[in-house]
Design a protein around this motif. Structure first.
Motif, mmCIF file in Angstrom:
data_model
loop_
_atom_site.group_PDB
_atom_site.id
_atom_site.type_symbol
_atom_site.label_atom_id
_atom_site.label_comp_id
_atom_site.label_asym_id
_atom_site.label_seq_id
_atom_site.Cartn_x
_atom_site.Cartn_y
_atom_site.Cartn_z
ATOM 1 N N ARG A 191 0.864 -1.178 0.000
ATOM 2 C CA ARG A 191 0.000 0.000 0.000
ATOM 3 C C ARG A 191 0.896 1.222 0.000
ATOM 4 N N LYS A 192 0.561 2.166 -0.859
ATOM 5 C CA LYS A 192 1.363 3.390 -0.872
ATOM 6 C C LYS A 192 0.837 4.315 0.222
ATOM 7 N N SER A 193 1.720 5.120 0.768
ATOM 8 C CA SER A 193 1.278 6.023 1.844
ATOM 9 C C SER A 193 0.326 7.061 1.265
ATOM 10 N N LEU A 194 -0.535 7.536 2.135
ATOM 11 C CA LEU A 194 -1.647 8.367 1.699
ATOM 12 C C LEU A 194 -1.158 9.748 1.309
ATOM 13 N N GLY A 195 -1.784 10.272 0.269
ATOM 14 C CA GLY A 195 -1.522 11.664 -0.057
ATOM 15 C C GLY A 195 -0.348 11.882 -0.984
ATOM 16 N N HIS A 196 0.115 10.805 -1.594
ATOM 17 C CA HIS A 196 1.238 10.967 -2.515
ATOM 18 C C HIS A 196 0.776 10.739 -3.935
ATOM 19 N N ARG A 197 1.483 11.327 -4.850
ATOM 20 C CA ARG A 197 1.102 11.168 -6.253
ATOM 21 C C ARG A 197 1.558 9.819 -6.756
ATOM 22 N N MET A 198 1.090 9.490 -7.958
ATOM 23 C CA MET A 198 1.496 8.223 -8.562
ATOM 24 C C MET A 198 2.979 8.273 -8.887
ATOM 25 N N GLY A 199 3.546 7.083 -8.928
ATOM 26 C CA GLY A 199 4.961 7.017 -9.266
ATOM 27 C C GLY A 199 5.807 6.852 -8.017
ATOM 28 N N GLY A 200 7.071 6.640 -8.228
ATOM 29 C CA GLY A 200 7.981 6.471 -7.100
ATOM 30 C C GLY A 200 8.129 5.023 -6.713
ATOM 31 N N GLY A 201 7.665 4.095 -7.555
ATOM 32 C CA GLY A 201 7.879 2.686 -7.259
ATOM 33 C C GLY A 201 6.709 2.073 -6.523
ATOM 34 N N LYS A 202 6.850 0.776 -6.228
ATOM 35 C CA LYS A 202 5.778 0.039 -5.543
ATOM 36 C C LYS A 202 5.872 0.346 -4.057
ATOM 37 N N GLY A 203 4.698 0.405 -3.431
ATOM 38 C CA GLY A 203 4.674 0.739 -2.007
ATOM 39 C C GLY A 203 5.243 -0.379 -1.164
ATOM 40 N N PRO A 204 5.488 -0.101 0.116
ATOM 41 C CA PRO A 204 5.989 -1.160 0.999
ATOM 42 C C PRO A 204 4.860 -2.114 1.384
ATOM 43 N N ILE A 205 5.255 -3.269 1.940
ATOM 44 C CA ILE A 205 4.247 -4.279 2.312
ATOM 45 C C ILE A 205 3.450 -3.757 3.488
ATOM 46 N N ASP A 206 2.122 -3.751 3.323
ATOM 47 C CA ASP A 206 1.229 -3.235 4.356
ATOM 48 C C ASP A 206 0.786 -4.372 5.269
ATOM 49 N N ARG A 207 0.318 -5.467 4.680
ATOM 50 C CA ARG A 207 -0.132 -6.589 5.493
ATOM 51 C C ARG A 207 -0.111 -7.844 4.650
ATOM 52 N N TYR A 208 -0.415 -8.937 5.331
ATOM 53 C CA TYR A 208 -0.473 -10.235 4.655
ATOM 54 C C TYR A 208 -1.910 -10.715 4.650
ATOM 55 N N VAL A 209 -2.314 -11.333 3.570
ATOM 56 C CA VAL A 209 -3.710 -11.785 3.439
ATOM 57 C C VAL A 209 -3.746 -13.207 2.911
ATOM 58 N N THR A 210 -4.942 -13.811 3.045
ATOM 59 C CA THR A 210 -5.205 -15.124 2.436
ATOM 60 C C THR A 210 -6.286 -14.910 1.396
ATOM 61 N N ALA A 211 -6.082 -15.475 0.223
ATOM 62 C CA ALA A 211 -7.095 -15.356 -0.831
ATOM 63 C C ALA A 211 -8.133 -16.455 -0.657
ATOM 64 N N VAL A 212 -9.396 -16.082 -0.799
ATOM 65 C CA VAL A 212 -10.488 -17.051 -0.681
ATOM 66 C C VAL A 212 -11.347 -16.926 -1.931
ATOM 67 N N LYS A 213 -11.613 -18.039 -2.580
ATOM 68 C CA LYS A 213 -12.480 -18.007 -3.775
ATOM 69 C C LYS A 213 -13.879 -18.481 -3.378
ATOM 70 N N SER A 214 -14.865 -18.249 -4.262
ATOM 71 C CA SER A 214 -16.240 -18.668 -3.932
ATOM 72 C C SER A 214 -16.324 -20.168 -3.834
ATOM 73 N N GLY A 215 -17.145 -20.622 -2.921
ATOM 74 C CA GLY A 215 -17.368 -22.058 -2.800
ATOM 75 C C GLY A 215 -16.398 -22.724 -1.861
ATOM 76 N N ARG A 216 -15.615 -21.920 -1.155
ATOM 77 C CA ARG A 216 -14.628 -22.496 -0.242
ATOM 78 C C ARG A 216 -15.158 -22.441 1.169
ATOM 79 N N LEU A 217 -14.809 -23.444 1.962
ATOM 80 C CA LEU A 217 -15.174 -23.420 3.381
ATOM 81 C C LEU A 217 -14.097 -22.675 4.137
ATOM 82 N N VAL A 218 -14.536 -21.830 5.073
ATOM 83 C CA VAL A 218 -13.582 -21.019 5.821
ATOM 84 C C VAL A 218 -13.229 -21.687 7.146
ATOM 85 N N VAL A 219 -14.279 -22.047 7.915
ATOM 86 C CA VAL A 219 -14.052 -22.796 9.154
ATOM 87 C C VAL A 219 -15.039 -23.943 9.181
ATOM 88 N N GLU A 220 -14.691 -24.954 9.966
ATOM 89 C CA GLU A 220 -15.615 -26.058 10.183
ATOM 90 C C GLU A 220 -15.804 -26.230 11.667
#
Lengths: 231, 273
Positions: free
Chosen positions: A113-142
């Protein structure tokens, strides 16, 4: 509390899909999921939104439990969601008679995620967080154990509502019922023109306006959304 | 004039059109001027969002038309179901629990002299417990009843005229002794329970009737009063009949007293011997 309605007829043998003994594992509550994987990623990875798109191939069926939460859309789960699920379910189940199990891996995809209030450009933002991708039809918990769907459904519905994608609480039977209904709909559809037929034979040159993924998705998915009412 | 090198890259340009331009250049290949081919898959990347978006991405009109044409059409039976006769009430399975509850209600109704039907509005559990306690002290039991069980039982018993009362949330106050006064006193303190009607000793009473009944004196006192009322005339008759002889007796007694007094007045001088 006096109940003003007669309870419905008792259904015999609401156990673990017909098995006799139900064993509660040693750690019945949900495992704690790390915010950041043990080896944090150094190289920032591309967005790859195709991990949200389309139906899920993994974790679509029950393994240990009897009830669960089914995702009806794609999305990313981050640590906040995991904590919410873990704490809500941990609060609501009775550890002596019920247990819960994760069906999604801990977050491993780095999202920048790029820091707020900056213009485009200047490279890719730093890592903000880690996520898990979930597609439709998947069970999350049992969830399983010596319990009925009626006991489990309220808190699973509350959890499902807070997830970033549409989700519903399901049981083994209700999932089977859902699939059977879908199949029945597909078979007794009176419309001779189906999306699949039009796309595979490229009628009227429709593929000019459709994506090559539509051959696989067959009009039931649009972006990360799952169109339940289609075919 | 260009040489036969197809990979002539145009000067660097910003952002997406790069891909387009590169492709155009590749397409052009070996010839004079690169032809202006238009590939929609790439051209549309110039503007618009990616395939997977957080918002609902607007569909192309042709795609919308396709989605509209290929919608699900449910099968329509030849005769619409609303023209067919209604299916008979399924699930007439005899529920064991319903049977037990019905038996309980029957026993309660037959074993009690006083049955009061009240409307119940929800109250806190502790208030319910207090209410039950106060009634229990006077020997009145509070029974919660389900209408779907109570209605058939009441319709077949002698209380069938109470049937219209068994609507909405009801409780029954039953007791073996008709303690109407205490019951009314407790009910006055609990506004959430409203007395609708009662059956006391086989007599159906409305709310007013119960209040009147409560103001009646107890059985012994009223029996005494009845006896007194019934025996009023005979007692009057007997007193009338006895009036004459009683007066005579009184006069004679008076006379004797006077004579005795007079005799006592004359005799004392002779009594001193």
């Amino acid at each position: 509390m006096w109940r003003w309605r007669l309870p419905g007829p008792l259904r015999p043998g609401g156990g673990q899909g017909g098995l006799g003994r139900i064993t509660i594992p040693e750690k019945p509550k949900l495992k704690f999921m790390d915010k950041v994987p043990a080896v944090p990623k150094v190289r920032r990875e591309p967005r790859q939104l195709r991990d949200i798109r389309g139906p899920s191939e993994v974790a679509t069926d029950f393994t240990e439990g009897q009830y669960g939460i089914l995702a009806l859309g794609g999305g990313y789960l981050h640590w906040g969601h995991f904590e919410m699920i873990r704490l809500t379910i941990g609060r609501s189940i009775d550890p002596k008679n019920m247990f819960a199990v994760w069906r999604v891996p801990p977050p491993s995809k780095a999202v920048t995620r790029k820091s707020l209030g900056h213009r485009m450009g200047g490279g890719k933002g730093p890592i903000d967080r880690y996520v898990t991708a979930v597609k439709s039809g998947r069970l999350v918990v049992e969830v399983g154990g010596r319990c009925e769907f009626g006991e489990v459904e309220p808190f699973l519905a509350r959890v499902a509502q807070k997830l970033p994608f549409p989700a519903v609480p399901v049981s083994r039977e209700s999932l089977q019922e859902m699939r059977r209904e879908e199949e029945e709909k597909r078979l007794n559809n009176q419309n001779p023109w189906t999306f699949e037929r039009v796309v595979t034979s490229n009628m009227l040159g429709m593929r000019k306006y459709l994506s090559p993924y539509d051959l696989r998705l067959k009009g039931r998915y649009w972006g990360k959304f799952f169109l339940k009412h289609r075919v | 004039m260009e040489t036969g090198a197809p990979e002539v890259t145009p000067p660097p340009c910003s952002g997406q059109p790069c891909a387009v331009a590169a492709k155009m250049a590749a397409l052009g290949g070996g010839g004079t001027r690169w032809r202006r081919a238009w590939l929609p898959a790439l051209q549309l990347l110039r503007r618009g969002s990616k395939a997977v978006t957080r918002h609902w991405k607007a569909m192309h009109l042709q795609r919308q038309k396709l989605m509209a044409v290929t919608e699900y059409l449910p099968p329509r039976p030849a005769v619409p179901p609303r023209c067919l006769p209604r299916p008979s009430a399924h699930g007439v399975q005899e529920d064991g629990q319903a049977r037990v509850l019905r038996r309980q209600v029957q026993d309660t109704l037959s074993a009690s002299r006083m049955v009061a039907v009240c409307h119940y509005n929800p109250m806190a559990d502790e208030d319910v417990a207090t209410f039950r306690h106060y009634l229990r002290k006077h020997g009145i039991h509070v029974k919660f009843v389900l209408n779907e069980i109570a209605r058939p039982v009441v319709a077949q018993s002698k209380f069938r005229n109470l049937l219209p009362l068994f609507v909405s949330r009801n409780i029954l106050l039953v007791s073996a002794e008709p303690r109407a006064r205490e019951m009314l006193r407790v009910l006055r303190g609990v506004p959430q329970v409203i007395l609708l009607g009662a059956v006391i000793d086989g007599t159906i009473l409305s709310r007013r009737g119960v209040e009147n009944f409560a103001q009646l004196p107890s059985l012994e006192v009223s029996q005494g009063q009845t006896v007194a009322a019934l025996s009023l005339l005979p007692s009057q008759t007997s007193s009338l009949l006895q009036q004459g002889p009683a007066r005579l007796t009184a006069l004679l007694d008076e006379h004797i007293r006077r004579l005795r007094d007079a005799g006592a007045a004359t005799e004392p001088p002779t009594g001193n011997h």
